[in-house]
Each structure stands twice: as C-alpha cells, then as structure tokens.
Design an enzyme around this catalytic site. Sequence first.
Site, PDB file in Angstrom:
ATOM      1  N   TYR A   1       0.959  -1.088  -0.001  1.00  7.37           N
ATOM      2  CA  TYR A   1       0.027  -0.185  -0.046  1.00  7.37           C
ATOM      3  C   TYR A   1       0.976   1.123   0.101  1.00  7.37           C
ATOM      4  O   TYR A   1       0.649   2.086  -0.758  1.00  7.37           O
ATOM      5  CB  TYR A   1      -0.845  -0.140   1.240  1.00  7.37           C
ATOM      6  CG  TYR A   1      -1.803   1.240   1.250  1.00  7.37           C
ATOM      7  CD1 TYR A   1      -2.976   1.194   0.335  1.00  7.37           C
ATOM      8  CD2 TYR A   1      -1.546   2.187   2.254  1.00  7.37           C
ATOM      9  CE1 TYR A   1      -3.875   2.372   0.553  1.00  7.37           C
ATOM     10  CE2 TYR A   1      -2.594   3.272   2.303  1.00  7.37           C
ATOM     11  CZ  TYR A   1      -3.548   3.357   1.206  1.00  7.37           C
ATOM     12  OH  TYR A   1      -4.443   4.286   1.174  1.00  7.37           O
TER      13      TYR A   1
ATOM     14  N   LYS B   1       1.102   3.890  -3.013  1.00  7.09           N
ATOM     15  CA  LYS B   1       0.542   5.503  -2.656  1.00  7.09           C
ATOM     16  C   LYS B   1       1.647   6.317  -3.006  1.00  7.09           C
ATOM     17  O   LYS B   1       1.590   7.704  -3.415  1.00  7.09           O
ATOM     18  CB  LYS B   1      -0.213   5.496  -1.466  1.00  7.09           C
ATOM     19  CG  LYS B   1      -1.379   4.960  -1.314  1.00  7.09           C
ATOM     20  CD  LYS B   1      -2.333   5.494  -2.320  1.00  7.09           C
ATOM     21  CE  LYS B   1      -3.610   4.865  -2.280  1.00  7.09           C
ATOM     22  NZ  LYS B   1      -4.668   5.359  -3.228  1.00  7.09           N
TER      23      LYS B   1
END
Length: 161
Positions: free
Chosen positions: A154, A158
């Site tokens: 993640y 991002k």
Amino acid sequence: MQRFTDKVVLVTGAGGGIGRASALRIAQEGGSVFCLDLDEAAVEDTVAMVHEVGGNASGRCCNISREYDVQVAVAACVAQYGSLYALVNMAGVLRFDDTSELELAQWQQVIDVNLTGTMLLCREVLPHLVASKGNIVNAASTAALAGLPCGAAYSASKGGV
C-alpha cells in the site's frame, strides 16, 4: 455552491467511502457523475443515492487495473455525456500483510489497482480533459510518506501516486 454545473466528472471507487462521498458532493454541486467501481451493486447504490438528492449519475462495473476495461468505461462516459471535465481517482486496495509472508500476487493486486489503475485512467481521460481544460484528482495517502506496519504494498503504491 455549484462548482460543477454542466460538468461531467468520472469517479473511481464510487461504490463506497471517499469515492461515494465525492460522487454525492459533485452531484449536489450540479455535476453529472459517472461512477466506476469493481462492485456493481455498490455502483448501483451510489447512482441511486445521487438520484435521491436530485443529481444526475450513471455508472458501471470496472476493474481499473485492466487497460481494456478502462478504455471501455471512459468511452462509455464520453458517449453518454458528450464530454468529460474531471477525473477523481479514489479506487484503491488496502491490505495489511506481514512483508515476510506477502505473496507476489497480493503485492501485485495492490500495485495494479492503486498505481497502475490510476495511471491507466489518467492516460485515457487526458485527451478529453485537455479539450475541456479539466482536472485530475488522484488520491494518495500519508502512507506514501511514512510506511504503515504491514503495509509495504500500500505504501509503495501510494508513494507512486
């Protein structure tokens, strides 16, 4: 405030969370919203909610990590509404996996949706947004700046956004 009167906005991740809230707010401010989400029932729910507040919306199921699906979805939006003013990239996958046990397929799913899907949508809408002098909003995260425990995929995705 009616910032989106006569403007069409494509929202990914519109089936829930920030994507749904964005779709509702854009509609309340006069915009027509084209909702995308992997969950077809959730898209239908968001479209119904927009209609309940007097807004204009439609949508479809779309796996934004698949190039062809993105091409078809953007073409459907433009065919229906005639133009596109903005893209709101809210779709995302958040997983918490111990990095030492993280399987490549799990890593790849997060990267494919959060990073590659964001790029595919941006690339596909750019000609329309150049014509309309429109805008793109890409959702990143503070996880891009400091990793999350058990959030390597993640945070990396991002950070890329």
